[in-house]
Design a protein around this motif. Structure first.
Motif, PDB file in Angstrom:
ATOM      1  N   VAL A  47     -74.561  84.210  27.410  1.00 35.85           N
ATOM      2  CA  VAL A  47     -75.974  83.926  27.670  1.00 35.85           C
ATOM      3  C   VAL A  47     -76.204  83.797  29.177  1.00 35.85           C
ATOM      4  CG1 VAL A  47     -77.821  82.212  27.369  1.00 35.85           C
ATOM      5  CG2 VAL A  47     -76.391  82.889  25.418  1.00 35.85           C
ATOM      6  N   GLY A  48     -75.278  83.155  29.870  1.00 32.75           N
ATOM      7  CA  GLY A  48     -75.392  82.997  31.320  1.00 32.75           C
ATOM      8  C   GLY A  48     -75.404  84.323  32.053  1.00 32.75           C
ATOM      9  N   VAL A  49     -74.558  85.250  31.641  1.00 31.25           N
ATOM     10  CA  VAL A  49     -74.524  86.583  32.260  1.00 31.25           C
ATOM     11  C   VAL A  49     -75.846  87.302  32.023  1.00 31.25           C
ATOM     12  CG1 VAL A  49     -73.441  88.867  32.151  1.00 31.25           C
ATOM     13  CG2 VAL A  49     -72.013  86.806  32.232  1.00 31.25           C
ATOM     14  N   ALA A  50     -76.344  87.243  30.800  1.00 32.22           N
ATOM     15  CA  ALA A  50     -77.616  87.900  30.482  1.00 32.22           C
ATOM     16  C   ALA A  50     -78.763  87.289  31.287  1.00 32.22           C
ATOM     17  CB  ALA A  50     -77.906  87.804  28.986  1.00 32.22           C
ATOM     18  N   LEU A  51     -78.782  85.979  31.379  1.00 33.56           N
ATOM     19  CA  LEU A  51     -79.836  85.322  32.148  1.00 33.56           C
ATOM     20  C   LEU A  51     -79.716  85.635  33.641  1.00 33.56           C
ATOM     21  CD1 LEU A  51     -80.069  81.825  30.412  1.00 33.56           C
ATOM     22  CD2 LEU A  51     -81.725  83.705  30.312  1.00 33.56           C
ATOM     23  N   ARG A  52     -78.488  85.649  34.130  1.00 34.87           N
ATOM     24  CA  ARG A  52     -78.274  85.956  35.547  1.00 34.87           C
ATOM     25  C   ARG A  52     -78.830  87.340  35.879  1.00 34.87           C
ATOM     26  NH1 ARG A  52     -72.451  85.412  36.740  1.00 34.87           N
ATOM     27  NH2 ARG A  52     -72.897  83.204  36.938  1.00 34.87           N
ATOM     28  N   GLN A  53     -78.633  88.285  34.988  1.00 33.76           N
ATOM     29  CA  GLN A  53     -79.160  89.637  35.209  1.00 33.76           C
ATOM     30  C   GLN A  53     -80.679  89.638  35.263  1.00 33.76           C
ATOM     31  OE1 GLN A  53     -77.262  91.769  32.016  1.00 33.76           O
ATOM     32  NE2 GLN A  53     -75.330  91.985  33.140  1.00 33.76           N
ATOM     33  N   ALA A  54     -81.298  88.647  34.633  1.00 32.09           N
ATOM     34  CA  ALA A  54     -82.756  88.521  34.659  1.00 32.09           C
ATOM     35  C   ALA A  54     -83.227  87.617  35.800  1.00 32.09           C
ATOM     36  CB  ALA A  54     -83.249  87.965  33.330  1.00 32.09           C
ATOM     37  N   GLY A  55     -82.276  87.152  36.610  1.00 32.93           N
ATOM     38  CA  GLY A  55     -82.629  86.318  37.753  1.00 32.93           C
ATOM     39  C   GLY A  55     -82.721  84.832  37.464  1.00 32.93           C
ATOM     40  N   VAL A  56     -82.169  84.414  36.344  1.00 29.50           N
ATOM     41  CA  VAL A  56     -82.206  82.995  35.958  1.00 29.50           C
ATOM     42  C   VAL A  56     -80.776  82.459  35.911  1.00 29.50           C
ATOM     43  CG1 VAL A  56     -82.848  81.369  34.128  1.00 29.50           C
ATOM     44  CG2 VAL A  56     -84.263  83.400  34.553  1.00 29.50           C
ATOM     45  N   GLU A  57     -80.541  81.333  36.581  1.00 32.92           N
ATOM     46  CA  GLU A  57     -79.210  80.710  36.536  1.00 32.92           C
ATOM     47  C   GLU A  57     -79.141  79.743  35.359  1.00 32.92           C
ATOM     48  OE1 GLU A  57     -76.267  81.192  38.233  1.00 32.92           O
ATOM     49  OE2 GLU A  57     -77.352  82.940  38.987  1.00 32.92           O
ATOM     50  N   LEU A  58     -78.027  79.739  34.692  1.00 33.38           N
ATOM     51  CA  LEU A  58     -77.812  78.888  33.522  1.00 33.38           C
ATOM     52  C   LEU A  58     -76.995  77.667  33.909  1.00 33.38           C
ATOM     53  CD1 LEU A  58     -77.821  78.529  30.341  1.00 33.38           C
ATOM     54  CD2 LEU A  58     -75.568  79.581  30.426  1.00 33.38           C
ATOM     55  N   ASP A  59     -77.456  76.503  33.476  1.00 29.77           N
ATOM     56  CA  ASP A  59     -76.666  75.280  33.597  1.00 29.77           C
ATOM     57  C   ASP A  59     -75.844  75.174  32.315  1.00 29.77           C
ATOM     58  OD1 ASP A  59     -75.887  72.594  34.562  1.00 29.77           O
ATOM     59  OD2 ASP A  59     -77.104  71.942  32.850  1.00 29.77           O
TER      60      ASP A  59
END
Length: 108
Positions: A47-59
């Motif tokens: 999920v973090g990788v997918a979000l990072r690709q969208a410009g969102v960092e995951l905690d």
């Protein structure tokens, strides 16, 4: 005060079958916890990788906590008891640490 191996009126000795069954339950519970920790970490990573690709960092800690909360609600488990147990036995921190490590490696 010493107690006989066979026990006195206030102590009951466990049979070999009872001891084996308890050990098997403890091993199964330990394996289930380790599997859960790893599964949560892998899910947080993906999920973090997918979000990072969208410009969102995951905690990772928030993600793991939300997934645990989701399971508690689904299984009708008191979340405060579950979180207390998982924090005390280190499962929550191990999941977060592994997820964070995987996300950091992927970002490098």
């Amino acid at each position: 005060m010493e107690h006989d191996v066979m026990g006195s009126g206030d102590m009951r000795s466990d049979s070999a079958d009872e001891l084996r069954a308890r050990q098997e339950r403890e091993l199964a519970a330990g394996f289930a916890l380790a599997s859960m920790e790893y599964s949560l970490a892998r899910e947080a990573f993906h999920v973090g990788v997918a979000l990072r690709q969208a410009g969102v960092e995951l905690d990772a800690r928030t993600f793991v906590a939300l997934r645990i909360l989701e399971v508690c609600v689904d299984q009708l488990i008191d979340p405060s008891d579950a979180f207390t147990e998982l924090v005390e036995n280190g499962s929550l921190d191990r999941s977060v640490s592994l997820a964070t490590e995987l996300l950091e490696r992927d970002a490098a």
